[in-house]
Design an enzyme around this catalytic site. Structure first.
Site, PDB file in Angstrom:
ATOM      1  N   SER A  64       0.834  -1.198   0.000  1.00  0.00           N
ATOM      2  CA  SER A  64       0.000   0.000   0.000  1.00  0.00           C
ATOM      3  C   SER A  64       0.880   1.264   0.000  1.00  0.00           C
ATOM      4  O   SER A  64       1.781   1.388  -0.827  1.00  0.00           O
ATOM      5  CB  SER A  64      -0.935  -0.076   1.220  1.00  0.00           C
ATOM      6  OG  SER A  64      -1.935   0.884   1.156  1.00  0.00           O
ATOM      7  N   ASP A 113      -9.051  -6.389  -4.255  1.00  0.00           N
ATOM      8  CA  ASP A 113      -8.688  -5.067  -3.739  1.00  0.00           C
ATOM      9  C   ASP A 113      -9.410  -3.991  -4.549  1.00  0.00           C
ATOM     10  O   ASP A 113      -9.161  -3.834  -5.739  1.00  0.00           O
ATOM     11  CB  ASP A 113      -7.160  -4.914  -3.870  1.00  0.00           C
ATOM     12  CG  ASP A 113      -6.607  -3.663  -3.202  1.00  0.00           C
ATOM     13  OD1 ASP A 113      -7.382  -2.731  -2.963  1.00  0.00           O
ATOM     14  OD2 ASP A 113      -5.393  -3.635  -2.937  1.00  0.00           O
ATOM     15  N   HIS A 166      -8.243  -5.115   0.188  1.00  0.00           N
ATOM     16  CA  HIS A 166      -6.941  -4.448   0.273  1.00  0.00           C
ATOM     17  C   HIS A 166      -6.133  -4.838   1.521  1.00  0.00           C
ATOM     18  O   HIS A 166      -4.942  -5.138   1.437  1.00  0.00           O
ATOM     19  CB  HIS A 166      -7.141  -2.931   0.229  1.00  0.00           C
ATOM     20  CG  HIS A 166      -5.871  -2.155   0.328  1.00  0.00           C
ATOM     21  ND1 HIS A 166      -4.890  -2.225  -0.634  1.00  0.00           N
ATOM     22  CD2 HIS A 166      -5.392  -1.324   1.286  1.00  0.00           C
ATOM     23  CE1 HIS A 166      -3.881  -1.453  -0.287  1.00  0.00           C
ATOM     24  NE2 HIS A 166      -4.151  -0.900   0.881  1.00  0.00           N
ATOM     25  N   ASP A 167      -6.769  -4.818   2.687  1.00  0.00           N
ATOM     26  CA  ASP A 167      -6.034  -5.124   3.922  1.00  0.00           C
ATOM     27  C   ASP A 167      -5.529  -6.570   3.959  1.00  0.00           C
ATOM     28  O   ASP A 167      -4.787  -6.938   4.880  1.00  0.00           O
ATOM     29  CB  ASP A 167      -6.905  -4.842   5.153  1.00  0.00           C
ATOM     30  CG  ASP A 167      -6.655  -3.439   5.725  1.00  0.00           C
ATOM     31  OD1 ASP A 167      -5.654  -2.806   5.342  1.00  0.00           O
ATOM     32  OD2 ASP A 167      -7.465  -3.000   6.564  1.00  0.00           O
ATOM     33  N   ARG A 213     -11.945   6.981   9.391  1.00  0.00           N
ATOM     34  CA  ARG A 213     -11.555   5.564   9.416  1.00  0.00           C
ATOM     35  C   ARG A 213     -12.714   4.678   8.954  1.00  0.00           C
ATOM     36  O   ARG A 213     -12.510   3.683   8.278  1.00  0.00           O
ATOM     37  CB  ARG A 213     -11.111   5.176  10.833  1.00  0.00           C
ATOM     38  CG  ARG A 213     -10.549   3.761  10.961  1.00  0.00           C
ATOM     39  CD  ARG A 213      -9.266   3.568  10.148  1.00  0.00           C
ATOM     40  NE  ARG A 213      -8.530   2.397  10.581  1.00  0.00           N
ATOM     41  CZ  ARG A 213      -7.354   2.026  10.109  1.00  0.00           C
ATOM     42  NH1 ARG A 213      -6.771   2.732   9.156  1.00  0.00           N
ATOM     43  NH2 ARG A 213      -6.729   0.956  10.568  1.00  0.00           N
TER      44      ARG A 213
END
Ligand SMILES: CC(=O)SCCNC(=O)CCNC(=O)[C@H](O)C(C)(C)COP(=O)(O)OP(=O)(O)OC[C@H]1O[C@@H](n2cnc3c(N)ncnc32)[C@H](O)[C@@H]1OP(=O)(O)O
Ligand SMILES: N[C@@H](CCO)C(=O)O
EC number: 2.3.1.31
Length: 352
Positions: free
Chosen positions: A136, A290, A319-320, A202
């Protein structure tokens, strides 16, 4: 052996913008020992909200019995400029005013983050990196650092990252900054300023780090008669609050802007020409679910970095997944490094 330390750069650090930062401090951790040939360095670049403790947040890929272990390697991870885990950031004291910077902190770019890594490498006496790895925002730093060629990078591993931050990625970041800016405490210049906004930011960001399937798998209601108090709502609140306990809105604001700035083509002929400057053996890994850094971005990297290899990981998380799928990463990276070392041995034999 693990060391936690802070390097204080004695000179002015010139940012890409031309602005100068004085008294830059870089918090970092090392694990293991630099060998006599100084050729066992593994350098990890962290993503948006992590810290220098790579054995903690990339546990499984890094660890005492992992692929990247302190018994064999000298592992280095530095907290990035702007982050609140020890490196100079908006809550640090500006020596000119004697007050924290807050919103007077200068904006910086991914190239500046790479520039700070170079300062630390100089300080540690490192001229060559065996493996430079990042996911990332961490991958963006690793890529810029490799293009800068201020240090020899033998193997470059780019995970879930890109050559230029996309309009989609910038739009996500801008939406998060909009959330922060609606919290008027952000402009009060206080350590906990903008925390409500950060919580919302967040929550927005998580939507880009996860997938529809991940929410369906973990947050589905077990009963049909609810009209409120949903698990998914509670999850968003919890995750927002969890970040607020360990981060601040000012660091988040500046780091998200640095991410937006990412464009390896800036000041170069083109993005493609910039990628062609990478000399390291490169492996690019994408996560096929992702939505933030879609796999087309990693395919583009692999296509334009000379002789780069490409691999993908299936992960419903999205993504994570780059932080979670450490077994798959170990397998792919382990094979790549073995091939790379076999090729090096063959080359040595051919030139002998
Ligand atoms: C000092 C430091 O901590 S910095 C280092 C830590 N952070 C980093 O390194 C940044 C990178 N890491 C990350 O982004 C994340 O940790 C990831 C992606 C690796 C994993 O994310 P997580 O939040 O741990 O996992 P996940 O999304 O599954 O959420 C699980 C958490 O949500 C909670 N949760 C799950 N469902 C719900 C719900 N419906 N309502 C409330 N809470 C919920 C779980 O109890 C768990 O809580 P916990 O984190 O307190 O144990
Ligand atoms: N979840 C990561 C960001 C994703 O790149 C972090 O908080 O650092």
């Amino acid at each position: 052996m693990s060391t936690t330390a802070t390097y204080k750069y004695p000179k002015l650090f010139k940012l890409e913008s031309g602005k100068k930062l004085r008294h830059v401090e870089i918090a970092y951790q090392t694990y293991g020992k630099l060998n006599a040939n100084k050729d066992n360095v593994i350098w990890a670049c962290h993503a948006l909200t992590a810290n220098a403790d790579v054995l903690d947040w990339w546990d499984g890929l890094f660890g005492n019995s992992a692929l990247f272990n302190p018994n064999e390697h000298f592992i280095v991870c530095a907290n990035i400029l702007g982050s609140n885990y020890g490196t100079t950031n908006p809550l640090s004291i500006n020596s000119v005013t004697g007050q924290p910077y807050y919103l007077s902190f200068p904006e910086f770019t991914i190239r500046d983050l790479a520039g700070l890594h170079q300062l630390l490498a100089n300080h540690l006496g490192i001229n060559s990196i065996k493996v430079l790895i990042g996911g990332s925002l961490g991958g963006q730093q690793a890529l810029e650092w490799s293009i800068a060629k201020t240090i020899n990078v033998e193997n470059l591993i780019l995970v879930a990252t890109n050559a230029v931050h996309s309009p989609w990625g910038i739009a996500f970041n801008e939406s998060q900054r909009l959330a922060i800016s609606t919290d008027r405490t952000f402009y009060a210049n206080q350590p906990d300023g903008g925390l409500k906004g950060l919580k919302a930011a967040r929550s927005i960001a998580l939507l880009s780090y996860r997938t529809y399937e991940a929410y369906a798998a973990t947050q589905l209601e077990s009963v049909n008669d609810k009209t409120g108090n949903y698990r998914a709502s509670s999850y968003q609140n919890y995750q927002g609050e969890k970040l607020c306990k360990r981060f601040n809105a000012y660091s988040y604001w500046y780091l998200s802007k640095a991410m937006d700035s990412h464009n390896v083509g800036r000041g170069k002929k083109s993005i493609v020409a910039a990628l062609a400057e990478v000399e390291a053996n490169t492996l690019v890994i994408g996560i096929d679910n992702d939505i933030l850094f879609p796999i087309s971005e990693q395919k583009f990297l692999a296509e334009h970095i000379t002789d780069a290899q490409f691999s993908s990981i299936n992960c419903a998380y999205g993504h994570d997944g780059f932080l979670i799928e450490t077994d798959k990463l170990t397998n792919i990276i382990g094979n790549f490094l073995k091939e790379s070392s076999d090729k090096k041995i063959i080359k040595l034999h051919q030139t002998a």
